[in-house]
Scaffold this motif. Sequence first.
Motif, PDB file in Angstrom:
ATOM      1  N   ILE A  62       0.857  -1.182   0.000  1.00 24.41           N
ATOM      2  CA  ILE A  62       0.000   0.000   0.000  1.00 24.41           C
ATOM      3  C   ILE A  62       0.895   1.234   0.000  1.00 24.41           C
ATOM      4  O   ILE A  62       1.617   1.485   0.961  1.00 24.41           O
ATOM      5  N   GLU A  63       0.857   1.974  -1.085  1.00 30.73           N
ATOM      6  CA  GLU A  63       1.779   3.090  -1.262  1.00 30.73           C
ATOM      7  C   GLU A  63       1.228   4.404  -0.729  1.00 30.73           C
ATOM      8  O   GLU A  63       1.971   5.239  -0.216  1.00 30.73           O
ATOM      9  N   GLN A  64      -0.077   4.577  -0.845  1.00 29.19           N
ATOM     10  CA  GLN A  64      -0.635   5.882  -0.472  1.00 29.19           C
ATOM     11  C   GLN A  64      -2.114   5.737  -0.090  1.00 29.19           C
ATOM     12  O   GLN A  64      -2.844   4.929  -0.663  1.00 29.19           O
ATOM     13  N   VAL A  65      -2.518   6.515   0.919  1.00 26.89           N
ATOM     14  CA  VAL A  65      -3.932   6.612   1.304  1.00 26.89           C
ATOM     15  C   VAL A  65      -4.292   8.095   1.323  1.00 26.89           C
ATOM     16  O   VAL A  65      -3.613   8.891   1.982  1.00 26.89           O
ATOM     17  N   GLN A  66      -5.344   8.447   0.612  1.00 28.66           N
ATOM     18  CA  GLN A  66      -5.760   9.850   0.534  1.00 28.66           C
ATOM     19  C   GLN A  66      -7.210   9.976   0.995  1.00 28.66           C
ATOM     20  O   GLN A  66      -8.037   9.100   0.727  1.00 28.66           O
ATOM     21  N   VAL A  67      -7.490  11.065   1.684  1.00 32.39           N
ATOM     22  CA  VAL A  67      -8.860  11.409   2.057  1.00 32.39           C
ATOM     23  C   VAL A  67      -9.149  12.753   1.412  1.00 32.39           C
ATOM     24  O   VAL A  67      -8.532  13.762   1.750  1.00 32.39           O
ATOM     25  N   ILE A  68     -10.089  12.773   0.457  1.00 28.28           N
ATOM     26  CA  ILE A  68     -10.302  13.944  -0.389  1.00 28.28           C
ATOM     27  C   ILE A  68     -11.723  14.471  -0.201  1.00 28.28           C
ATOM     28  O   ILE A  68     -12.702  13.714  -0.297  1.00 28.28           O
ATOM     29  N   ALA A  69     -11.836  15.754   0.069  1.00 29.97           N
ATOM     30  CA  ALA A  69     -13.155  16.391   0.150  1.00 29.97           C
ATOM     31  C   ALA A  69     -13.701  16.618  -1.255  1.00 29.97           C
ATOM     32  O   ALA A  69     -12.997  17.162  -2.113  1.00 29.97           O
ATOM     33  N   LEU A  70     -14.945  16.206  -1.505  1.00 33.53           N
ATOM     34  CA  LEU A  70     -15.532  16.337  -2.838  1.00 33.53           C
ATOM     35  C   LEU A  70     -16.466  17.537  -2.961  1.00 33.53           C
ATOM     36  O   LEU A  70     -16.886  17.874  -4.075  1.00 33.53           O
ATOM     37  N   ASP A  71     -16.805  18.149  -1.814  1.00 35.23           N
ATOM     38  CA  ASP A  71     -17.723  19.288  -1.879  1.00 35.23           C
ATOM     39  C   ASP A  71     -17.078  20.549  -1.296  1.00 35.23           C
ATOM     40  O   ASP A  71     -17.754  21.423  -0.773  1.00 35.23           O
ATOM     41  N   GLY A  72     -15.782  20.646  -1.373  1.00 34.44           N
ATOM     42  CA  GLY A  72     -15.057  21.815  -0.871  1.00 34.44           C
ATOM     43  C   GLY A  72     -13.582  21.506  -0.773  1.00 34.44           C
ATOM     44  O   GLY A  72     -13.146  20.367  -0.966  1.00 34.44           O
ATOM     45  N   GLU A  73     -12.792  22.504  -0.447  1.00 39.86           N
ATOM     46  CA  GLU A  73     -11.352  22.304  -0.354  1.00 39.86           C
ATOM     47  C   GLU A  73     -10.962  21.606   0.940  1.00 39.86           C
ATOM     48  O   GLU A  73      -9.958  20.890   0.999  1.00 39.86           O
ATOM     49  N   GLU A  74     -11.730  21.816   2.010  1.00 42.19           N
ATOM     50  CA  GLU A  74     -11.398  21.228   3.300  1.00 42.19           C
ATOM     51  C   GLU A  74     -12.439  20.203   3.721  1.00 42.19           C
ATOM     52  O   GLU A  74     -13.615  20.289   3.348  1.00 42.19           O
ATOM     53  N   ILE A  75     -12.000  19.231   4.509  1.00 42.83           N
ATOM     54  CA  ILE A  75     -12.912  18.221   5.061  1.00 42.83           C
ATOM     55  C   ILE A  75     -13.540  18.792   6.332  1.00 42.83           C
ATOM     56  O   ILE A  75     -12.837  19.211   7.251  1.00 42.83           O
ATOM     57  N   THR A  76     -14.847  18.818   6.366  1.00 39.32           N
ATOM     58  CA  THR A  76     -15.569  19.321   7.533  1.00 39.32           C
ATOM     59  C   THR A  76     -16.597  18.274   7.954  1.00 39.32           C
ATOM     60  O   THR A  76     -16.901  17.349   7.192  1.00 39.32           O
ATOM     61  N   PRO A  77     -17.138  18.368   9.159  1.00 42.40           N
ATOM     62  CA  PRO A  77     -18.175  17.412   9.571  1.00 42.40           C
ATOM     63  C   PRO A  77     -19.337  17.390   8.577  1.00 42.40           C
ATOM     64  O   PRO A  77     -19.862  18.437   8.194  1.00 42.40           O
ATOM     65  N   GLY A  78     -19.709  16.201   8.142  1.00 38.56           N
ATOM     66  CA  GLY A  78     -20.792  16.062   7.175  1.00 38.56           C
ATOM     67  C   GLY A  78     -20.349  16.172   5.733  1.00 38.56           C
ATOM     68  O   GLY A  78     -21.169  16.075   4.820  1.00 38.56           O
ATOM     69  N   SER A  79     -19.037  16.344   5.498  1.00 38.85           N
ATOM     70  CA  SER A  79     -18.540  16.467   4.122  1.00 38.85           C
ATOM     71  C   SER A  79     -18.732  15.173   3.345  1.00 38.85           C
ATOM     72  O   SER A  79     -18.722  14.074   3.909  1.00 38.85           O
ATOM     73  N   LYS A  80     -18.863  15.339   2.034  1.00 37.24           N
ATOM     74  CA  LYS A  80     -18.803  14.199   1.125  1.00 37.24           C
ATOM     75  C   LYS A  80     -17.335  13.960   0.803  1.00 37.24           C
ATOM     76  O   LYS A  80     -16.672  14.845   0.253  1.00 37.24           O
ATOM     77  N   VAL A  81     -16.806  12.799   1.183  1.00 40.51           N
ATOM     78  CA  VAL A  81     -15.362  12.558   1.018  1.00 40.51           C
ATOM     79  C   VAL A  81     -15.125  11.237   0.302  1.00 40.51           C
ATOM     80  O   VAL A  81     -15.972  10.330   0.302  1.00 40.51           O
ATOM     81  N   GLN A  82     -13.958  11.172  -0.286  1.00 42.55           N
ATOM     82  CA  GLN A  82     -13.514   9.950  -0.966  1.00 42.55           C
ATOM     83  C   GLN A  82     -12.236   9.443  -0.299  1.00 42.55           C
ATOM     84  O   GLN A  82     -11.286  10.210  -0.126  1.00 42.55           O
ATOM     85  N   PHE A  83     -12.244   8.169   0.090  1.00 41.32           N
ATOM     86  CA  PHE A  83     -11.041   7.520   0.597  1.00 41.32           C
ATOM     87  C   PHE A  83     -10.405   6.771  -0.573  1.00 41.32           C
ATOM     88  O   PHE A  83     -11.026   5.869  -1.145  1.00 41.32           O
ATOM     89  N   ARG A  84      -9.204   7.150  -0.911  1.00 44.10           N
ATOM     90  CA  ARG A  84      -8.525   6.570  -2.071  1.00 44.10           C
ATOM     91  C   ARG A  84      -7.294   5.787  -1.615  1.00 44.10           C
ATOM     92  O   ARG A  84      -6.430   6.322  -0.926  1.00 44.10           O
ATOM     93  N   ILE A  85      -7.221   4.500  -1.984  1.00 42.36           N
ATOM     94  CA  ILE A  85      -6.089   3.640  -1.630  1.00 42.36           C
ATOM     95  C   ILE A  85      -5.338   3.292  -2.902  1.00 42.36           C
ATOM     96  O   ILE A  85      -5.923   2.740  -3.846  1.00 42.36           O
ATOM     97  N   ILE A  86      -4.058   3.612  -2.942  1.00 39.37           N
ATOM     98  CA  ILE A  86      -3.199   3.311  -4.083  1.00 39.37           C
ATOM     99  C   ILE A  86      -2.198   2.252  -3.639  1.00 39.37           C
ATOM    100  O   ILE A  86      -1.512   2.408  -2.628  1.00 39.37           O
ATOM    101  N   CYS A  87      -2.134   1.146  -4.385  1.00 31.46           N
ATOM    102  CA  CYS A  87      -1.252   0.046  -3.991  1.00 31.46           C
ATOM    103  C   CYS A  87      -0.601  -0.590  -5.209  1.00 31.46           C
ATOM    104  O   CYS A  87      -1.057  -0.426  -6.343  1.00 31.46           O
ATOM    105  N   ASN A  88       0.463  -1.305  -4.947  1.00 30.93           N
ATOM    106  CA  ASN A  88       1.190  -2.019  -5.992  1.00 30.93           C
ATOM    107  C   ASN A  88       1.141  -3.509  -5.668  1.00 30.93           C
ATOM    108  O   ASN A  88       1.500  -3.924  -4.567  1.00 30.93           O
ATOM    109  N   SER A  89       0.702  -4.344  -6.620  1.00 27.17           N
ATOM    110  CA  SER A  89       0.480  -5.759  -6.366  1.00 27.17           C
ATOM    111  C   SER A  89       1.433  -6.636  -7.170  1.00 27.17           C
ATOM    112  O   SER A  89       1.713  -6.366  -8.334  1.00 27.17           O
ATOM    113  N   GLN A  90       1.889  -7.711  -6.508  1.00 27.55           N
ATOM    114  CA  GLN A  90       2.702  -8.710  -7.189  1.00 27.55           C
ATOM    115  C   GLN A  90       1.856  -9.847  -7.747  1.00 27.55           C
ATOM    116  O   GLN A  90       2.357 -10.711  -8.461  1.00 27.55           O
ATOM    117  N   ILE A  91       0.581  -9.861  -7.402  1.00 23.21           N
ATOM    118  CA  ILE A  91      -0.302 -10.943  -7.855  1.00 23.21           C
ATOM    119  C   ILE A  91      -1.372 -10.379  -8.779  1.00 23.21           C
ATOM    120  O   ILE A  91      -1.685  -9.194  -8.761  1.00 23.21           O
TER     121      ILE A  91
END
Length: 426
Positions: free
Chosen positions: A289-318
């Motif tokens: 697992i190379e990177q984990v990002q939490v991105i606000a989709l309805d504004g620049e900052e994450i606030t309570p009640g925000s719509k957010v995306q959790f993004r996991i970037i990984c490299n697999s040998q299988i």
Amino acid sequence: MEKILFETRQLSKRFCRDPKLALRYTIQDISWEFRRKSAGENFLRQGEFWSVYDVNLQLKAGEVLGLIGANGAGKSTLINLIMGILRPTVGEVIWHTNQVVMMDNQSGLNAVQTGRENIYNKLSMYGVSEQKIKKNIHEVIDYSGIQTFIDAPVGTYSVGMRLRLAFSIYTQLQPDVFIIDEALGGGDIRFQQKFQTYLRDYIKQGGAILLVSHEMFQIQSLCHRVVLLNQGQVLDTGKPDEIIHAYNELMEIEENSSSPVPLTIETEQSSESTNENLIPKEKFSSVEIEQVQVIALDGEEITPGSKVQFRIICNSQIDNCPILIGCSLGQGELFPMAIMSGKHGENYYQLKRGRNEFCFLVHQLPLLPGKYQIRVTIVENSSYDIIGRKGYEQTPYSFEVKGFNNIGLNFARADKCLFHIPVECD
């Protein structure tokens, strides 16, 4: 018909809490034995309790039987009765084989002797010839991964090192029954994965396992049937999923209400699907697992009640591997306080060789302002084997939920609440 390797019939064991009464009862019980009574006394005397009561089990060749329950449920007493360490008050244990190996969290090694001496003694005890031990000892040492310390006293080893040495010794044996009492929870994740791979091969060859563990991933991954023990009695027996669910419900009833209950967040995921599944034996660390990002989709900052995306970037040998992904959220020592689980069962993510990106969508993030950490686990979908994780041995990923002018949130934050639940007033 599958061969039955051992069975218990009405197996029961009583103990006394009062030391003075216990001594008197012990003398009475010895007298009872001399009178050659065919059965024990199926009643309690003053100060006594049933540690195990009326347990009827069978273990067949090629089967893994799990044994779960809260601390004090009677699991260790039951194992000691099965192994003949304790004598039952009522009932019996019937063995149909004498090829049995037991491994507990103490590893069964002599702390005064060196690792090399323990290898000789353990294998000799199980009937391995001296010639064969000399031939295979270097293989055992290399497999354990503790070559530098093999001539040091085992008492100087860490718990993980002892278990790795014990595991390496037991790989030289092919018993009919393997009894494992909380031994898979020690050591690092690589050791656990290596041992589980060995056990799967052992089961395919017709071996049987009685597994006692608090690690539900291991129970679900290895067991064909699971027994739930509560207050010394069998509460339920069945498939791993059903019994683990019953165990969790039992723990919820019994646990202290002051402990926070993890929140399950409903998520939306997207990935491609395929039916192929090519996984190497050494699964752990197959995915980085190379990177984990939490991105606000309805504004620049994450606030309570925000719509957010959790993004996991990984490299697999299988390649072509169905997986599920779990994320744990926490704050300081409070971990986990929320859990997100990705696809599972027939609806799964598909892992491909090389770079992968997976996303969770949370429409309304139910977190108060503050700094949070996140840990990620990637699990093979059918076996529940961990093939990659991040934030456990290493520092967890972190993100921050910003605050804004909301009187309800301010009250919740001042009272150190975990979550704010908005309401609609009539």
